[in-house]
Design a protein around this motif. Structure first.
Motif, PDB file in Angstrom:
ATOM      1  N   ALA A 124       0.556  -1.224   0.158  1.00  0.00           N
ATOM      2  CA  ALA A 124       0.153  -0.289   0.031  1.00  0.00           C
ATOM      3  C   ALA A 124       1.262   1.066  -0.116  1.00  0.00           C
ATOM      4  N   PHE A 125       2.206   0.945   1.065  1.00  0.00           N
ATOM      5  CA  PHE A 125       3.122   2.029   1.280  1.00  0.00           C
ATOM      6  C   PHE A 125       3.212   2.502  -0.229  1.00  0.00           C
ATOM      7  N   PHE A 126       4.244   2.093  -0.966  1.00  0.00           N
ATOM      8  CA  PHE A 126       4.992   1.769  -1.818  1.00  0.00           C
ATOM      9  C   PHE A 126       3.852   1.933  -2.989  1.00  0.00           C
ATOM     10  N   SER A 127       2.695   1.398  -3.184  1.00  0.00           N
ATOM     11  CA  SER A 127       2.020   1.379  -4.371  1.00  0.00           C
ATOM     12  C   SER A 127       1.556   3.237  -4.790  1.00  0.00           C
ATOM     13  N   LEU A 128       1.134   3.820  -3.330  1.00  0.00           N
ATOM     14  CA  LEU A 128       1.104   5.195  -3.207  1.00  0.00           C
ATOM     15  C   LEU A 128       2.046   5.400  -3.061  1.00  0.00           C
ATOM     16  N   LEU A 129       3.418   5.812  -2.320  1.00  0.00           N
ATOM     17  CA  LEU A 129       4.265   6.394  -3.205  1.00  0.00           C
ATOM     18  C   LEU A 129       4.676   6.633  -4.439  1.00  0.00           C
ATOM     19  N   LEU A 130       4.392   5.241  -4.980  1.00  0.00           N
ATOM     20  CA  LEU A 130       4.685   5.497  -6.242  1.00  0.00           C
ATOM     21  C   LEU A 130       3.876   6.393  -7.307  1.00  0.00           C
ATOM     22  N   VAL A 131       2.518   6.085  -6.220  1.00  0.00           N
ATOM     23  CA  VAL A 131       1.087   6.703  -7.503  1.00  0.00           C
ATOM     24  C   VAL A 131       1.779   8.315  -7.085  1.00  0.00           C
ATOM     25  N   PHE A 132       2.308   8.638  -5.931  1.00  0.00           N
ATOM     26  CA  PHE A 132       2.099  10.262  -5.527  1.00  0.00           C
ATOM     27  C   PHE A 132       3.309  10.567  -6.604  1.00  0.00           C
ATOM     28  N   GLY A 133       4.116   9.640  -6.497  1.00  0.00           N
ATOM     29  CA  GLY A 133       5.630  10.496  -7.182  1.00  0.00           C
ATOM     30  C   GLY A 133       5.139  10.544  -8.470  1.00  0.00           C
ATOM     31  N   LEU A 134       4.471   9.243  -9.023  1.00  0.00           N
ATOM     32  CA  LEU A 134       4.208   9.063 -10.894  1.00  0.00           C
ATOM     33  C   LEU A 134       3.508  10.368 -10.897  1.00  0.00           C
ATOM     34  N   ALA A 135       2.429  10.817  -9.964  1.00  0.00           N
ATOM     35  CA  ALA A 135       1.630  12.056 -10.258  1.00  0.00           C
ATOM     36  C   ALA A 135       2.747  13.052 -10.030  1.00  0.00           C
ATOM     37  N   TYR A 136       2.962  13.310  -8.809  1.00  0.00           N
ATOM     38  CA  TYR A 136       4.216  14.480  -9.382  1.00  0.00           C
ATOM     39  C   TYR A 136       5.299  14.739 -10.095  1.00  0.00           C
ATOM     40  N   VAL A 137       5.909  13.985 -10.607  1.00  0.00           N
ATOM     41  CA  VAL A 137       6.679  13.856 -12.062  1.00  0.00           C
ATOM     42  C   VAL A 137       5.782  14.180 -13.046  1.00  0.00           C
ATOM     43  N   ASN A 138       4.335  13.424 -13.007  1.00  0.00           N
ATOM     44  CA  ASN A 138       4.539  13.531 -14.425  1.00  0.00           C
ATOM     45  C   ASN A 138       3.062  15.277 -13.728  1.00  0.00           C
ATOM     46  N   THR A 139       3.293  15.580 -13.165  1.00  0.00           N
ATOM     47  CA  THR A 139       2.481  16.905 -13.011  1.00  0.00           C
ATOM     48  C   THR A 139       3.627  18.248 -12.941  1.00  0.00           C
ATOM     49  N   ILE A 165       5.818  17.344 -15.435  1.00  0.00           N
ATOM     50  CA  ILE A 165       6.854  17.509 -16.905  1.00  0.00           C
ATOM     51  C   ILE A 165       5.159  18.054 -17.298  1.00  0.00           C
ATOM     52  N   VAL A 166       3.865  17.848 -17.033  1.00  0.00           N
ATOM     53  CA  VAL A 166       3.224  18.069 -17.243  1.00  0.00           C
ATOM     54  C   VAL A 166       2.957  19.695 -17.784  1.00  0.00           C
ATOM     55  N   ILE A 167       3.642  20.035 -16.517  1.00  0.00           N
ATOM     56  CA  ILE A 167       3.328  22.088 -15.813  1.00  0.00           C
ATOM     57  C   ILE A 167       4.529  22.098 -16.392  1.00  0.00           C
ATOM     58  N   SER A 168       5.526  21.431 -17.065  1.00  0.00           N
ATOM     59  CA  SER A 168       6.860  21.796 -17.187  1.00  0.00           C
ATOM     60  C   SER A 168       6.355  22.340 -18.692  1.00  0.00           C
ATOM     61  N   GLY A 169       6.031  21.343 -19.364  1.00  0.00           N
ATOM     62  CA  GLY A 169       5.784  21.123 -21.409  1.00  0.00           C
ATOM     63  C   GLY A 169       4.659  21.865 -21.373  1.00  0.00           C
ATOM     64  N   TYR A 170       4.177  22.193 -21.033  1.00  0.00           N
ATOM     65  CA  TYR A 170       2.764  23.408 -20.533  1.00  0.00           C
ATOM     66  C   TYR A 170       3.407  24.649 -21.109  1.00  0.00           C
ATOM     67  N   LYS A 171       3.806  24.779 -19.682  1.00  0.00           N
ATOM     68  CA  LYS A 171       4.843  26.037 -19.666  1.00  0.00           C
ATOM     69  C   LYS A 171       4.778  26.054 -20.972  1.00  0.00           C
ATOM     70  N   LYS A 172       5.966  25.311 -21.554  1.00  0.00           N
ATOM     71  CA  LYS A 172       7.035  25.220 -21.989  1.00  0.00           C
ATOM     72  C   LYS A 172       5.930  25.439 -23.760  1.00  0.00           C
ATOM     73  N   GLN A 173       5.394  25.178 -23.775  1.00  0.00           N
ATOM     74  CA  GLN A 173       4.180  25.091 -24.756  1.00  0.00           C
ATOM     75  C   GLN A 173       3.877  26.292 -24.930  1.00  0.00           C
ATOM     76  N   LEU A 174       3.465  27.306 -23.866  1.00  0.00           N
ATOM     77  CA  LEU A 174       2.864  28.229 -23.930  1.00  0.00           C
ATOM     78  C   LEU A 174       3.488  29.291 -23.947  1.00  0.00           C
ATOM     79  N   GLN A 175       5.241  29.490 -23.529  1.00  0.00           N
ATOM     80  CA  GLN A 175       6.022  29.772 -23.829  1.00  0.00           C
ATOM     81  C   GLN A 175       6.376  30.109 -25.024  1.00  0.00           C
ATOM     82  N   GLU A 176       6.437  28.609 -25.758  1.00  0.00           N
ATOM     83  CA  GLU A 176       6.395  29.002 -27.586  1.00  0.00           C
ATOM     84  C   GLU A 176       5.391  29.817 -27.796  1.00  0.00           C
TER      85      GLU A 176
END
Ligand SMILES: Nc1nc2c(ncn2[C@@H]2O[C@@H]3COP(=O)(O)O[C@H]4[C@@H](O)[C@H](n5cnc6c(=O)[nH]c(N)nc65)O[C@@H]4COP(=O)(O)O[C@H]3[C@H]2O)c(=O)[nH]1
Length: 800
Positions: free
Chosen positions: A18-33, A35-46
């Protein structure tokens, strides 16, 4: 160990997952967010940069040309873009120019860009506040999507956890059941989950294992039962066999014993181990060394031992035991002797008994024929070596059969025992007394010098045995006949000596019993003749035709009248001629033929009485002899009644003569029979009185009216003062008791005179008449009647 949430592998696994799954999920979500945010920002910047790039030449130009309005227009156009909140232009000269809502908080980021002229020189810098409006809605959507994904994932994890948890449930059940599993009373674990996975396999394996354990436990139980049954069986077998088993260490003498061994030794089974010393203690002291030697020998030579010895157990019981042992080696190499000890007292006693039975008479404990023969052979050898004589005395009790017949075998046996005791008391220890069967005894007299020595002993034995025997209320009179054979005079062979002594004993019986006879060569012939007589008598009694009754009259000594007659049997043998009763009555008595012969005599006498009565003459009283066997026969009274009825005669015409010795065999029994005879109305005489040594005191009790004095006394009384004294005393005592007296053996007028003088009532003897056939008696009686009548008439005339 207690299973808690902290040490449970399942909970650890579940928590970790449970712990590692949540850690993984939240970690992935965090990283993904991220990435999404930076990607979005980059897109926006471009996007913003594109827009700026597009308007930058005009702006640069406007700036260069200082066209304020155009600059502003350009900036307004730029800031009107949806993704831009506002723009701020910082020129090298002049005030910053802000367009739009540059300062708004809804700014995602600020993009700073230099504004260059065509020469590439920076003429201004531009800050573009990028709006977060789209970003927010995008992020909202993104987070919704992310939340959905996380929720889905969490759900998935939860499902997984549940699955895991459920997967672990069988393990918990297994744990519980394993904890509760008792190998001594195993029950099947029976785990329900046997699905085809690892847990299912474990469950199945556990089920199998429990089945195997149960199977094994069942097997062990069965084995245990069998062992227990075997042990119990062995214990019972040991009990039944009275056999104990044991083990003794050859070095230390440490002992171990079976329960039965304790029982055998009479020791308590209180857990105290039995010691070597205790074992030795119960062994009969004289046999201890033999026991120790046997064990030592087995330990040294490895050969089994077998020893018969005695024990005296703790209860003081002595017993014969058989001990057998053999050497055994333990796995550790130690040697011990194991074996059994069995109580064989009964077998030993039986063996002794068998030996005793083989050599001793069980009734009297005297040596039997086998042992006697053995001793005789040894005695012959001894006598031969020493040059001495050896006497073989064959004893047979007179009338023993009567004792047995009238008083029963129990008393007969007691009599035999007593005879044995009296013989032992009479003889020396060096003499061998043996009972060879029935009432026959053989006595071996070693160290004999002459016949005289034997005569003394034989007389002593006769005296000892003719004394009265008393058994409770019963008194028995019996006598003994003895035959003697002497080594080496008669033979040097044991069997022959016995045979000769037997023959001589028969002769003693023939000669009147209660006496001894030495063997002589003529005796063998006598015995042979006797057997011949027996054989021929058997044939003769089939028809009774060869038998005849003679009658000897009894005379009144006062009047000379015939008052009666004694019936005396004769056997008219077709070859030999007349055979007298003394020659065949003992044989008839011995063989039992006397019962039939006696019955015939009664019938014959009764027939004659009836004949007289039929011819109108007052019948004479006829006396019939009763032998011992007849007297004791249960048939006697029946036979007499039958005779009286058949011939329809008055009982007073019949009388019976019983010898003194027969009547005295047992007082009680004799009294009973005599009373029964008197009740029938027949007369009873005591015959041969004086020979049986009976006391007149006993005689007093007898319901008899006549005594016949034995002819031996009458015949000798003229010459022998002793016999005369006997006659006188019998007569005076009889008179005192009111008994009539008949004197038999009256052979001369002198006898008659003396008898008359003594006051004897009646006489019987050759002087008056020998026993005669009936016809002759009849004539004598009729003549006598006439004579008496004439006498009476002349007496009457004289009186007138
Ligand atoms: N020397 C001598 N002898 C005399 C004289 N007077 C009589 N006798 C003999 O003495 C015996 C008398 O009979 P017992 O004492 O009853 O002795 C009898 C009796 O005990 C027995 N006996 C005879 N007949 C019978 C019988 O029918 N049944 C049984 N059971 N015994 C019998 O046989 C014995 C011998 O009988 P017997 O040979 O007939 O011998 C008879 C008779 O012949 C005498 O003056 N001098």
């Amino acid at each position: 160990m207690k299973l808690t949430i902290w040490n449970s592998l399942a909970s650890k696994l579940l928590f970790s997952l449970a712990f590692f799954s949540l850690l993984l999920v939240f970690g992935l979500a965090y990283v993904n967010t991220k990435i999404v945010i930076s990607g979005y920002k980059k897109q926006l910047q471009e996007l913003v940069e594109q827009k700026i790039d597009f308007m930058l030449p005009q702006l640069s130009d406007a700036l260069h040309n200082d066209k304020q309005l155009l600059v502003e227009e350009q900036l307004i156009r730029l800031s009107s873009a949806q993704v831009i909140n506002g723009v701020r232009l910082l020129r090298n000269h002049g005030r910053p120019l802000v367009v739009g809502n540059f300062g708004s908080s809804h700014r995602l980021f600020t993009l700073a860009l230099p504004v260059t002229n065509i020469n590439g020189e920076i003429i201004a810098s531009m800050d573009v506040a990028v709006s977060d409006r789209n970003f927010r809605s995008m992020m909202e959507q993104y987070f919704q999507f992310l939340a959905a994904i996380i929720a889905g994932y969490v759900l998935l994890v939860l499902l997984l956890l549940r699955l895991l948890y459920r997967s672990f449930l069988p393990l918990r059940e297994l744990t519980r059941k394993l904890e509760a599993f008792d190998p001594s009373h195993p029950v099947p674990i029976e785990l329900r989950d046997t699905s085809a996975n690892e847990i299912g396999m474990i469950a199945e394996a556990a089920n199998k294992m429990s089945d195997n354990i149960i199977h094994h436990a069942d097997f062990m139980n069965e084995l245990h039962k069998e062992i227990e049954e075997g042990r119990q069986h062995l214990k019972e077998a040991q009990q039944i066999a009275r056999m104990g088993s044991w083990r003794i260490d050859t070095q230390t003498h440490d002992c171990s014993f079976s329960d039965q061994m304790y029982v055998l030794l009479g020791l308590p089974m209180d857990g105290m181990p039995l010691t070597w010393e205790a074992l030795l203690n119960v062994i009969e002291p004289s046999q201890r060394q033999a026991f120790i030697r046997a064990l030592e020998n087995t330990a040294q030579t490895h050969t089994p031992f077998r020893l018969m010895h005695k024990l005296v157990n703790a209860h003081g019981e002595a017993m014969h035991v058989l001990t057998e042992g053999k050497l055994s080696l333990r796995r550790d190499g130690k040697a011990f002797i194991s074996g059994i000890t069995m109580d064989v007292s009964e077998q030993a006693e039986s063996q002794q008994m068998i030996e005793k039975l083989a050599f001793y008479d069980p009734l009297t404990n005297l040596p039997n024929r086998v042992l006697m023969q053995d001793r005789l052979q040894k005695a012959i050898k001894d006598a031969n070596r020493r040059g001495e004589k050896l006497g073989v005395l064959f004893l047979d009790l007179d009338g023993f059969k009567n004792v047995n017949d009238t008083l029963g075998h129990t008393l007969g046996d007691r009599l035999l025992k007593e005879v044995a005791e009296r013989l032992k008391r009479t003889l020396r220890d060096s003499d061998t007394i043996s009972r060879i069967g029935g009432d026959e005894f053989i006595v071996l007299l070693p160290l004999i010098n002459s016949e005289k020595d034997i005569t003394i002993v034989a007389k002593k034995m006769i005296d000892a045995l003719q004394e009265r025997w008393e058994f409770g209320d019963k008194a028995i009179f019996t006598t003994t006949s003895i035959g003697v054979a002497i080594y080496p005079d008669h033979s040097d062979d044991a069997d022959t000596l016995i045979k000769f002594a037997d023959t001589a004993m028969y002769k003693a019986k023939e000669d009147g019993r209660n006496r001894y006879r030495f063997y002589d060569t003529t005796m063998g012939e006598t015995i042979r003749k006797k057997l011949q007589v027996e054989h021929e008598m058997r044939e003769a009694i089939e028809t009774m035709e060869q038998f005849e009754l003679y009658y000897q009259p009894k005379i009144s000594l006062r009047t000379g009248a015939i008052t009666g007659a004694e019936a005396l049997i004769r056997w008219n043998h077709p070859k030999i001629g007349t055979v007298y009763p003394d020659d065949f009555i003992p044989v008839a008595e011995h063989t039992g033929m006397i019962i039939k012969i006696g019955e015939w005599v009664m019938h014959e006498a009764a027939r004659r009485i009836e004949q007289w009565r039929a011819s109108g003459i007052v019948p004479l009283k006829l006396a019939v002899n009763l032998s011992g066997r007849q007297f004791g026969s249960p048939l006697l009274l029946h036979q007499i009644r039958t005779v009286l009825q058949r011939y329809d005669i008055k009982p007073e015409y019949l009388e019976f003569e019983v010898t003194e010795s027969v009547s005295m065999i047992s007082l009680t029994e004799s009294l009973k029979v005599l009373h029964q005879l008197r009740d029938l109305g027949v007369g009873v005489n005591i015959d041969d009185f004086g020979t049986g040594y009976s006391s007149l005191a006993y005689l007093k009790q007898f319901p008899v009216d006549t005594l016949k004095i034995d002819k031996a006394f009458i015949m000798n009384m003229l010459d022998d003062q002793d016999d005369r004294t006997i006659v006188e005393s019998i007569v005076s005592l009889s008179k005192a008791m009111g008994l009539k007296i008949v004197a038999e053996g009256v052979e001369s007028i002198e006898h008659v005179r003396l008898l008359k003088k003594l006051g004897v009532d009646y006489g019987q003897g050759y002087f008056f008449s020998k026993p005669v056939p009936f016809g002759q008696l009849d004539r004598m009686y009729r003549n006598n009647l006439v004579k008496m009548k004439t006498l009476r008439e002349s007496e009457r005339r004289e009186a007138v």
